[in-house]
Design a protein around this motif. Structure first.
Motif, PDB file in Angstrom:
ATOM      1  N   GLN A 113      -9.144  12.057  23.712  1.00 28.34           N
ATOM      2  CA  GLN A 113      -8.003  12.530  22.937  1.00 28.34           C
ATOM      3  C   GLN A 113      -8.437  13.665  22.023  1.00 28.34           C
ATOM      4  OE1 GLN A 113      -6.667   8.958  20.964  1.00 28.34           O
ATOM      5  NE2 GLN A 113      -6.250   7.912  22.884  1.00 28.34           N
ATOM      6  N   LYS A 114      -7.642  14.728  22.026  1.00 29.36           N
ATOM      7  CA  LYS A 114      -7.964  15.918  21.244  1.00 29.36           C
ATOM      8  C   LYS A 114      -7.003  16.041  20.070  1.00 29.36           C
ATOM      9  CE  LYS A 114      -8.702  20.863  21.811  1.00 29.36           C
ATOM     10  NZ  LYS A 114      -8.785  21.937  22.826  1.00 29.36           N
ATOM     11  N   LEU A 115      -7.565  16.226  18.877  1.00 28.06           N
ATOM     12  CA  LEU A 115      -6.753  16.435  17.682  1.00 28.06           C
ATOM     13  C   LEU A 115      -6.170  17.842  17.731  1.00 28.06           C
ATOM     14  CD1 LEU A 115      -5.832  15.242  14.943  1.00 28.06           C
ATOM     15  CD2 LEU A 115      -7.895  16.260  13.933  1.00 28.06           C
ATOM     16  N   LEU A 116      -4.848  17.935  17.758  1.00 28.24           N
ATOM     17  CA  LEU A 116      -4.169  19.229  17.851  1.00 28.24           C
ATOM     18  C   LEU A 116      -3.910  19.831  16.483  1.00 28.24           C
ATOM     19  CD1 LEU A 116      -1.542  18.301  20.601  1.00 28.24           C
ATOM     20  CD2 LEU A 116      -3.750  19.476  20.901  1.00 28.24           C
ATOM     21  N   SER A 117      -3.453  18.983  15.560  1.00 27.35           N
ATOM     22  CA  SER A 117      -3.156  19.471  14.209  1.00 27.35           C
ATOM     23  C   SER A 117      -3.262  18.297  13.248  1.00 27.35           C
ATOM     24  CB  SER A 117      -1.751  20.075  14.142  1.00 27.35           C
ATOM     25  OG  SER A 117      -0.771  19.080  14.382  1.00 27.35           O
ATOM     26  N   ILE A 118      -3.504  18.648  11.982  1.00 23.63           N
ATOM     27  CA  ILE A 118      -3.568  17.631  10.937  1.00 23.63           C
ATOM     28  C   ILE A 118      -3.058  18.268   9.654  1.00 23.63           C
ATOM     29  CG2 ILE A 118      -5.991  18.121  10.379  1.00 23.63           C
ATOM     30  CD1 ILE A 118      -6.249  14.989   9.931  1.00 23.63           C
ATOM     31  N   ASP A 119      -2.230  17.532   8.932  1.00 23.17           N
ATOM     32  CA  ASP A 119      -1.643  18.050   7.703  1.00 23.17           C
ATOM     33  C   ASP A 119      -1.750  16.989   6.614  1.00 23.17           C
ATOM     34  OD1 ASP A 119      -0.080  18.989   5.593  1.00 23.17           O
ATOM     35  OD2 ASP A 119       1.435  19.850   6.926  1.00 23.17           O
ATOM     36  N   PRO A 120      -2.808  17.070   5.774  1.00 26.75           N
ATOM     37  CA  PRO A 120      -2.986  16.072   4.721  1.00 26.75           C
ATOM     38  C   PRO A 120      -1.872  16.082   3.672  1.00 26.75           C
ATOM     39  CG  PRO A 120      -4.923  17.517   4.892  1.00 26.75           C
ATOM     40  CD  PRO A 120      -3.884  18.034   5.827  1.00 26.75           C
ATOM     41  N   THR A 121      -1.166  17.201   3.536  1.00 25.36           N
ATOM     42  CA  THR A 121      -0.050  17.272   2.590  1.00 25.36           C
ATOM     43  C   THR A 121       1.139  16.476   3.111  1.00 25.36           C
ATOM     44  OG1 THR A 121      -0.775  19.476   1.944  1.00 25.36           O
ATOM     45  CG2 THR A 121       1.449  18.843   1.302  1.00 25.36           C
ATOM     46  N   GLU A 122       1.412  16.601   4.401  1.00 25.13           N
ATOM     47  CA  GLU A 122       2.520  15.879   5.031  1.00 25.13           C
ATOM     48  C   GLU A 122       2.101  14.505   5.550  1.00 25.13           C
ATOM     49  OE1 GLU A 122       5.853  16.716   5.363  1.00 25.13           O
ATOM     50  OE2 GLU A 122       5.310  18.287   3.929  1.00 25.13           O
ATOM     51  N   LEU A 123       0.802  14.187   5.443  1.00 21.59           N
ATOM     52  CA  LEU A 123       0.238  12.916   5.902  1.00 21.59           C
ATOM     53  C   LEU A 123       0.556  12.693   7.382  1.00 21.59           C
ATOM     54  CD1 LEU A 123       1.118  10.614   2.854  1.00 21.59           C
ATOM     55  CD2 LEU A 123      -0.838  12.139   3.136  1.00 21.59           C
TER      56      LEU A 123
ATOM     57  N   MET B 222      -4.640  -2.647   8.221  1.00 17.03           N
ATOM     58  CA  MET B 222      -4.831  -1.676   7.136  1.00 17.03           C
ATOM     59  C   MET B 222      -4.366  -2.269   5.814  1.00 17.03           C
ATOM     60  SD  MET B 222      -3.592   1.839   8.887  1.00 17.03           S
ATOM     61  CE  MET B 222      -4.598   2.663  10.100  1.00 17.03           C
ATOM     62  N   GLU B 223      -3.219  -2.921   5.850  1.00 15.33           N
ATOM     63  CA  GLU B 223      -2.666  -3.553   4.659  1.00 15.33           C
ATOM     64  C   GLU B 223      -3.649  -4.572   4.088  1.00 15.33           C
ATOM     65  OE1 GLU B 223       0.914  -6.067   5.285  1.00 15.33           O
ATOM     66  OE2 GLU B 223       1.941  -4.423   4.253  1.00 15.33           O
TER      67      GLU B 223
ATOM     68  N   PRO C  77       0.815  -1.220   0.000  1.00 15.28           N
ATOM     69  CA  PRO C  77       0.000   0.000   0.000  1.00 15.28           C
ATOM     70  C   PRO C  77       0.849   1.272   0.000  1.00 15.28           C
ATOM     71  CG  PRO C  77      -0.789  -1.535   1.660  1.00 15.28           C
ATOM     72  CD  PRO C  77       0.505  -2.077   1.136  1.00 15.28           C
ATOM     73  N   LYS C  78       0.418   2.210  -0.793  1.00 16.70           N
ATOM     74  CA  LYS C  78       1.099   3.505  -0.868  1.00 16.70           C
ATOM     75  C   LYS C  78       0.612   4.403   0.260  1.00 16.70           C
ATOM     76  CE  LYS C  78       3.228   2.338  -4.600  1.00 16.70           C
ATOM     77  NZ  LYS C  78       4.502   1.707  -4.369  1.00 16.70           N
TER      78      LYS C  78
ATOM     79  N   GLY D 187       7.417   4.887   1.047  1.00 14.12           N
ATOM     80  CA  GLY D 187       8.589   4.023   0.973  1.00 14.12           C
ATOM     81  C   GLY D 187       8.790   3.553  -0.449  1.00 14.12           C
ATOM     82  N   GLU D 188       9.816   2.764  -0.636  1.00 15.84           N
ATOM     83  CA  GLU D 188      10.136   2.276  -1.972  1.00 15.84           C
ATOM     84  C   GLU D 188       9.058   1.313  -2.491  1.00 15.84           C
ATOM     85  OE1 GLU D 188      13.908   0.018  -3.699  1.00 15.84           O
ATOM     86  OE2 GLU D 188      14.406   1.841  -2.576  1.00 15.84           O
ATOM     87  N   ASP D 189       8.627   0.405  -1.627  1.00 16.16           N
ATOM     88  CA  ASP D 189       7.614  -0.569  -2.019  1.00 16.16           C
ATOM     89  C   ASP D 189       6.487  -0.567  -0.987  1.00 16.16           C
ATOM     90  OD1 ASP D 189       6.347  -2.636  -3.447  1.00 16.16           O
ATOM     91  OD2 ASP D 189       7.293  -4.156  -2.184  1.00 16.16           O
ATOM     92  N   GLY D 190       5.871   0.578  -0.788  1.00 16.62           N
ATOM     93  CA  GLY D 190       4.811   0.704   0.195  1.00 16.62           C
ATOM     94  C   GLY D 190       4.981   1.985   0.991  1.00 16.62           C
ATOM     95  N   CYS D 191       4.832   1.879   2.319  1.00 19.01           N
ATOM     96  CA  CYS D 191       4.978   3.065   3.165  1.00 19.01           C
ATOM     97  C   CYS D 191       5.271   2.634   4.598  1.00 19.01           C
ATOM     98  CB  CYS D 191       3.719   3.922   3.117  1.00 19.01           C
ATOM     99  SG  CYS D 191       2.244   3.129   3.784  1.00 19.01           S
ATOM    100  N   ASN D 192       5.534   3.600   5.440  1.00 17.58           N
ATOM    101  CA  ASN D 192       5.784   3.373   6.860  1.00 17.58           C
ATOM    102  C   ASN D 192       4.859   4.254   7.671  1.00 17.58           C
ATOM    103  OD1 ASN D 192       8.313   1.619   6.943  1.00 17.58           O
ATOM    104  ND2 ASN D 192       8.934   3.271   5.573  1.00 17.58           N
TER     105      ASN D 192
END
Length: 174
Positions: A81-91, A156-157, A21-22, A116-121
């Protein structure tokens, strides 16, 4: 598990690699702030209790997980838990625990999906005041295996793989 022990703050990081998965495919699953229970292995409840999902300031209620200090106790742990910030560009997004029965004070976490090269982290950084009755190793275990970042990533994978292999169902008019 990388960590840094200071006198008053504990810091650490857990990571999981997803093969295939990307990052752009995984991000929508994580940015659903009120949907963590879909992926988190020991979380039975995750409900939005304030604000709009995915917008800074929204609050979720999470319950059902166990911490290393629970032992054989039947205590249901919970946090708000409170969401402080979110950045869809930086994921990435950051959140804090604002209430709960787990003894975390000044807990802040940042989650980021990195291509990542073959997926993501998925990287999960945390910082919290030293927790009474715990050792740093307990917190590392809770974040790394208690939160089960690896199991969460695997779920998720599998979901992304299953959805990409499903053939569209054809409906013929009668």
């Amino acid at each position: 598990m990388a960590h840094d022990q200071q006198q008053s703050k504990w810091k650490g990081k857990a990571s999981a690699e997803l093969a295939g998965p990307k990052a752009e495919q995984v991000w929508p699953l994580l940015e659903d702030f009120f949907g963590l229970n879909k992926w988190f292995p020991t979380l039975t409840t995750c409900l939005g209790v304030e604000g709009i999902n995915g917008q800074p300031g929204c609050v979720r209620y999470c319950a059902g997980f166990k911490t290393p200090v629970n032992g054989g106790d039947k205590i249901v742990n919970w946090t708000k838990q409170k969401l402080l910030s979110i950045d869809p560009t930086e994921l990435s997004f950051s959140y804090s625990i604002i209430d709960g029965n787990v003894g975390f004070n000044s807990y802040i976490s940042t989650v980021k999906v990195v291509p990542g090269e073959d997926g993501c982290n998925i990287h999960w950084w945390y910082e919290v005041e030293a927790v009474e009755g715990w050792k740093l190793e307990d917190l590392d275990a809770f974040i790394g295996s208690g939160l089960q970042v690896m199991v969460m990533a695997k779920r998720m994978e599998e979901a992304l793989h299953a959805s990409s292999n499903q053939k569209p169902s054809l409906v013929y008019p009668s």
